[in-house]
Design a protein around this motif. Structure first.
Motif, PDB file in Angstrom:
ATOM      1  N   TYR A  66       0.835  -1.205   0.000  1.00  0.00           N
ATOM      2  CA  TYR A  66       0.000   0.000   0.000  1.00  0.00           C
ATOM      3  C   TYR A  66       0.871   1.256   0.000  1.00  0.00           C
ATOM      4  O   TYR A  66       0.588   2.222  -0.732  1.00  0.00           O
ATOM      5  N   ASP A  67       1.935   1.252   0.801  1.00  0.00           N
ATOM      6  CA  ASP A  67       2.842   2.393   0.852  1.00  0.00           C
ATOM      7  C   ASP A  67       3.559   2.586  -0.479  1.00  0.00           C
ATOM      8  O   ASP A  67       3.768   3.725  -0.918  1.00  0.00           O
ATOM      9  N   VAL A  68       3.958   1.475  -1.110  1.00  0.00           N
ATOM     10  CA  VAL A  68       4.625   1.579  -2.415  1.00  0.00           C
ATOM     11  C   VAL A  68       3.681   2.223  -3.432  1.00  0.00           C
ATOM     12  O   VAL A  68       4.086   3.063  -4.241  1.00  0.00           O
ATOM     13  N   GLY A  69       2.399   1.840  -3.380  1.00  0.00           N
ATOM     14  CA  GLY A  69       1.431   2.446  -4.287  1.00  0.00           C
ATOM     15  C   GLY A  69       1.259   3.932  -4.038  1.00  0.00           C
ATOM     16  O   GLY A  69       1.223   4.729  -4.982  1.00  0.00           O
ATOM     17  N   ARG A  70       1.158   4.311  -2.773  1.00  0.00           N
ATOM     18  CA  ARG A  70       1.023   5.732  -2.450  1.00  0.00           C
ATOM     19  C   ARG A  70       2.253   6.511  -2.930  1.00  0.00           C
ATOM     20  O   ARG A  70       2.134   7.598  -3.511  1.00  0.00           O
ATOM     21  N   LYS A  71       3.432   5.952  -2.676  1.00  0.00           N
ATOM     22  CA  LYS A  71       4.668   6.630  -3.060  1.00  0.00           C
ATOM     23  C   LYS A  71       4.794   6.744  -4.577  1.00  0.00           C
ATOM     24  O   LYS A  71       5.187   7.797  -5.109  1.00  0.00           O
ATOM     25  N   ALA A  72       4.458   5.670  -5.288  1.00  0.00           N
ATOM     26  CA  ALA A  72       4.568   5.691  -6.746  1.00  0.00           C
ATOM     27  C   ALA A  72       3.669   6.757  -7.344  1.00  0.00           C
ATOM     28  O   ALA A  72       4.067   7.501  -8.254  1.00  0.00           O
ATOM     29  N   ALA A  73       2.432   6.841  -6.853  1.00  0.00           N
ATOM     30  CA  ALA A  73       1.527   7.868  -7.358  1.00  0.00           C
ATOM     31  C   ALA A  73       2.012   9.257  -6.966  1.00  0.00           C
ATOM     32  O   ALA A  73       1.998  10.191  -7.787  1.00  0.00           O
ATOM     33  N   ALA A  74       2.444   9.420  -5.720  1.00  0.00           N
ATOM     34  CA  ALA A  74       2.848  10.737  -5.226  1.00  0.00           C
ATOM     35  C   ALA A  74       4.004  11.316  -6.027  1.00  0.00           C
ATOM     36  O   ALA A  74       4.033  12.516  -6.329  1.00  0.00           O
ATOM     37  N   GLN A  75       4.975  10.481  -6.384  1.00  0.00           N
ATOM     38  CA  GLN A  75       6.138  10.996  -7.103  1.00  0.00           C
ATOM     39  C   GLN A  75       5.761  11.580  -8.458  1.00  0.00           C
ATOM     40  O   GLN A  75       6.429  12.494  -8.953  1.00  0.00           O
ATOM     41  N   ASN A  76       4.721  11.058  -9.066  1.00  0.00           N
ATOM     42  CA  ASN A  76       4.289  11.572 -10.363  1.00  0.00           C
ATOM     43  C   ASN A  76       3.306  12.722 -10.227  1.00  0.00           C
ATOM     44  O   ASN A  76       3.389  13.714 -10.946  1.00  0.00           O
ATOM     45  N   LEU A  77       2.370  12.587  -9.300  1.00  0.00           N
ATOM     46  CA  LEU A  77       1.413  13.667  -9.092  1.00  0.00           C
ATOM     47  C   LEU A  77       2.121  14.947  -8.660  1.00  0.00           C
ATOM     48  O   LEU A  77       1.710  16.057  -9.019  1.00  0.00           O
ATOM     49  N   SER A  78       3.220  14.811  -7.892  1.00  0.00           N
ATOM     50  CA  SER A  78       3.956  16.002  -7.455  1.00  0.00           C
ATOM     51  C   SER A  78       4.627  16.698  -8.632  1.00  0.00           C
ATOM     52  O   SER A  78       4.761  17.924  -8.646  1.00  0.00           O
ATOM     53  N   ASP A  79       5.041  15.922  -9.643  1.00  0.00           N
ATOM     54  CA  ASP A  79       5.632  16.542 -10.829  1.00  0.00           C
ATOM     55  C   ASP A  79       4.599  17.374 -11.590  1.00  0.00           C
ATOM     56  O   ASP A  79       4.924  18.408 -12.167  1.00  0.00           O
ATOM     57  N   VAL A  80       3.360  16.902 -11.609  1.00  0.00           N
ATOM     58  CA  VAL A  80       2.293  17.687 -12.233  1.00  0.00           C
ATOM     59  C   VAL A  80       2.089  18.985 -11.458  1.00  0.00           C
ATOM     60  O   VAL A  80       2.006  20.079 -12.040  1.00  0.00           O
ATOM     61  N   ALA A  81       2.006  18.874 -10.129  1.00  0.00           N
ATOM     62  CA  ALA A  81       1.839  20.069  -9.295  1.00  0.00           C
ATOM     63  C   ALA A  81       2.995  21.037  -9.480  1.00  0.00           C
ATOM     64  O   ALA A  81       2.817  22.258  -9.417  1.00  0.00           O
TER      65      ALA A  81
END
Length: 314
Positions: A66-81
């Motif tokens: 679950y943490d790996v999924g959160r981290k994987a999404a966060a690293q990309n969503l933060s690039d959009v932000a």
């Protein structure tokens, strides 16, 4: 539930994954076709891609799926932000050994979904393939909502350098895990799952940021990206950087330098921006340096010894 993804089969796995991904606007066609359809009211689409590889970006004995999924999404969503945009959707690719537990993959999917839910984005589709080790590839999409993108190349001498978010927490957590411990939990959790100030990206654009990026490789490394793209110099003021009590406690117990974690540690995905000096920043933005004529990055006016942050292939 079958024990492994081999037991579940490719299409059984895809069905189990897509059932976990509710779709919301602007996704008009989600999983199930050859490609998704994602609207962008602005008429321009922000796109970014990132990879996580087992053993390099995460370890299963240190992080839950679950943490790996959160981290994987966060690293990309933060690039959009970090472009001043609003995330709208992600797609993901998964390479995994056939014997991997099916429950692990579904927990990973839950993490992807829940991180996206924080910004109203959807998991719009993806692909799965057999591989010798686990690889997670994410592509994130975003909408500028009428704003101009904030690039790395707009910083000007006289601007201030400011950060929104945490610095050094994830690196301190990695240090703790590397020594065989699991506490302080706040630092370990920061390594496992970043807390990204997503809305600070569009806010920075609205405030008049001249340059913007996220801190994924380390403060000095990413400040270096801004400096190089803008053809300026950046001076980071160490006295303006926060070192938490938990970080000091770990550093005192292990003989480490907490300032190094803050200056060079990655994976917190804070947002780093330059602003004209007369901009009234909100309280969440901490001024930590200034932009000068010249080139490169210094700390308190002096070159910093050692690595500036993470670099692949070195």
């Amino acid at each position: 539930m079958p024990d492994s993804i081999a037991d579940l089969g490719e299409f059984g796995l895809i069905d189990a994954l897509t059932a976990r991904f509710p779709q919301s606007p602007p996704v008009t066609v989600g999983p199930g076709d050859d490609a998704a359809v994602v609207g962008a009211g602005d008429g321009r689409v922000v796109v970014t891609t990132d990879l996580l590889v087992e053993g390099r970006h995460f370890r299963r004995d240190w992080s839950a799926a679950y943490d790996v999924g959160r981290k994987a999404a966060a690293q990309n969503l933060s690039d959009v932000a970090a472009m001043g945009a609003r995330p709208t959707a992600i797609t993901f690719g998964l390479g995994a050994p056939a014997e991997l537990e099916a429950a692990w993959v579904l927990e990973l999917a839950d993490g992807l979904r829940d991180e996206c839910a924080q910004v109203g984005a959807s998991v719009a589709g993806g692909d799965v393939v057999g591989a010798d080790s686990i690889v997670v590839a994410i592509t994130a999409l975003g909408d500028l909502d009428g704003r101009d993108p904030v690039l790395r190349s707009g910083a000007r001498p006289g601007d201030v350098l400011a950060v929104c978010g945490r610095l050094g927490w994830a690196e301190a957590g990695l240090h703790v895990l590397g020594r065989g411990f699991r506490t302080p939990r706040v630092l370990v959790d920061a390594h496992r799952r970043p807390e990204v100030p997503y809305d600070a990206g569009p806010e920075a654009a609205d405030l008049g940021a001249t340059a913007l990026c996220d801190v994924s490789d380390g403060l000095l490394a990413d400040a270096g990206h801004l400096a190089a793209a803008s053809e300026v110099a950046i001076d980071v003021e160490s006295g303006a950087l926060e070192i938490t009590g938990a970080m000091r406690d770990v550093a005192n117990a292990t003989g480490a330098d907490p300032l190094r974690w803050v200056l060079t540690g990655g994976d917190d995905n804070a947002l780093l921006a330059t602003f004209p000096p007369d901009v009234g920043l909100t309280a969440r933005w901490q001024v930590i340096g200034r932009v000068l004529a010249g080139s490169g990055v210094v700390v308190d006016g002096e070159p910093y010894g050692g690595d500036g942050g993470h670099a692949h292939f070195t």
